[in-house]
Scaffold this motif. Structure first.
Motif, PDB file in Angstrom:
ATOM      1  N   HIS A  62      -5.975  -4.409   1.089  1.00 22.90           N
ATOM      2  CA  HIS A  62      -4.972  -4.841   2.064  1.00 22.90           C
ATOM      3  C   HIS A  62      -5.089  -6.344   2.281  1.00 22.90           C
ATOM      4  O   HIS A  62      -6.191  -6.867   2.391  1.00 22.90           O
ATOM      5  CB  HIS A  62      -5.179  -4.119   3.401  1.00 22.90           C
ATOM      6  CG  HIS A  62      -4.934  -2.648   3.334  1.00 22.90           C
ATOM      7  ND1 HIS A  62      -5.919  -1.713   3.489  1.00 22.90           N
ATOM      8  CD2 HIS A  62      -3.785  -1.946   3.117  1.00 22.90           C
ATOM      9  CE1 HIS A  62      -5.397  -0.502   3.389  1.00 22.90           C
ATOM     10  NE2 HIS A  62      -4.103  -0.602   3.149  1.00 22.90           N
ATOM     11  N   CYS A 100       0.079   3.032   3.694  1.00 24.69           N
ATOM     12  CA  CYS A 100       0.469   2.486   5.002  1.00 24.69           C
ATOM     13  C   CYS A 100       1.591   1.456   4.914  1.00 24.69           C
ATOM     14  O   CYS A 100       2.143   1.064   5.934  1.00 24.69           O
ATOM     15  CB  CYS A 100      -0.751   1.872   5.690  1.00 24.69           C
ATOM     16  SG  CYS A 100      -1.325   0.355   4.901  1.00 24.69           S
ATOM     17  N   CYS A 113       0.847  -1.189   0.000  1.00 27.51           N
ATOM     18  CA  CYS A 113       0.000   0.000   0.000  1.00 27.51           C
ATOM     19  C   CYS A 113       0.890   1.250   0.000  1.00 27.51           C
ATOM     20  O   CYS A 113       1.807   1.357   0.819  1.00 27.51           O
ATOM     21  CB  CYS A 113      -0.900  -0.017   1.229  1.00 27.51           C
ATOM     22  SG  CYS A 113      -1.892   1.470   1.402  1.00 27.51           S
TER      23      CYS A 113
HETATM   24 ZN    ZN Z   1      -2.865   1.029   3.421  1.00 25.77          ZN
END
Ligand code: ZN
Length: 291
Positions: free
Chosen positions: A50, A32, A29
């Motif tokens: 995710h 994050c 990602c």
């Molecule tokens: Zn993320």
């Protein structure tokens, strides 16, 4: 909000369409850093999610643009730039491709941190600032001046609300090859001989004259009772603005544009004339001043 972009194993932005299906895409990602799965089914729109099944992250287009601009410049090791003030290129009004040996990110300088520091073959450096909604202010400009390092700013604000996907070839070309979105911050354009200016100014302009840069390169005129300013841009072009709307002034500036070439910038409400017409335009304004 679905995620259509992630980082590939090399840390480069990748569109879902170019990713291998599933966890095999080996992507993370961009927000994050968690591993993501490329969901490419026939039913739902392709997207990343995710691996941990947590909710999608929302990456702002501005952050994505910023990230992508730095990536393409680092990968390309070069940039098409407008003529540098004070060089022969300026008189020819020619843009040129600059090659870099290396491009570093996040290298702190004296009191500021440019987005990119490009190293040139001759050992010199070029600071590159990527601006989308926030541009170099007076304080940063002063620090750049003090560092004496060549600096350009790339204005990507136009891409903020258009629909080009990031990453894409269109956006890449806009970042690397377009030059009207790039301005020289340092060196600054050479100063011109002082011209008479009028005494009164609108409040907005008084604020501007407090900034050393605007002071040096902004001229004021009263034409047909209207207040006009001419600002010399880092490229050497001149930007003429009428501070209140008057159709006669607008028609006049438009007629000059049609005659000499140039463009109207709707964002800043000014008329831009190219460097080789600068003296001509300033002389015309001077002639009409207080006439
Ligand atoms: Zn993320």
């Amino acid at each position: 909000m679905s995620m259509f972009v992630a980082l590939d194993p090399n840390g480069q932005l990748i569109n879902i369409e170019n990713a291998i299906r599933g966890l095999a895409c080996n992507c993370t990602c961009a927000c994050c850093g968690e591993p993501v799965v490329a969901r490419k089914s026939l039913i739902r729109e392709h997207h990343f999610s995710h691996h941990s099944n947590k909710e999608s992250c929302f990456i702002q287009r501005e952050s994505l643009l910023h990230l992508y601009a730095k990536e393409v410049i680092r990968n390309q090791l070069g940039l098409q730039l407008p003529p540098m003030p004070g060089t022969w290129l300026e008189s020819e009004d020619k843009t040129s491709w600059w090659d870099f040996e290396r491009v570093d990110e996040e290298v702190p300088q004296q009191g500021f941190q440019p987005d990119l520091v490009a190293h040139l073959r001759d050992g010199s450096q070029l600071f590159i600032e990527v601006a989308i909604t926030s541009f170099i202010g007076e304080e940063k400009l002063e620090r750049i001046r003090n560092s004496g390092t060549n600096t350009v700013e790339i204005d990507l604000s136009e891409l903020l609300f258009n629909t080009h996907s990031i990453p894409s070839e269109e956006v890449k070309a806009y970042i690397l090859e377009q030059t009207r979105n790039k301005s020289w911050i340092y060196p600054e354009p050479p100063s011109l001989p002082a011209r008479p200016t009028i005494d009164w100014q609108p409040a907005a302009a008084q604020h501007q004259t407090a900034q050393p840069q605007a002071k040096c390169f902004e001229y004021r005129y009263t034409i047909m009772g209207m207040w006009l300013s001419a600002r010399i841009l880092p490229t050497g072009s001149v930007a003429v603005r009428s501070w209140s709307f008057n159709p006669h002034i607008t028609n006049l500036l438009k007629a000059w544009r049609n005659e000499l070439g140039g463009e109207y910038n709707a964002k800043y409400k000014n008329w831009i004339y190219q460097p080789h017409n600068r003296e001509d335009v300033l002389a015309r304004l001077q002639k009409l001043n207080l006439e």
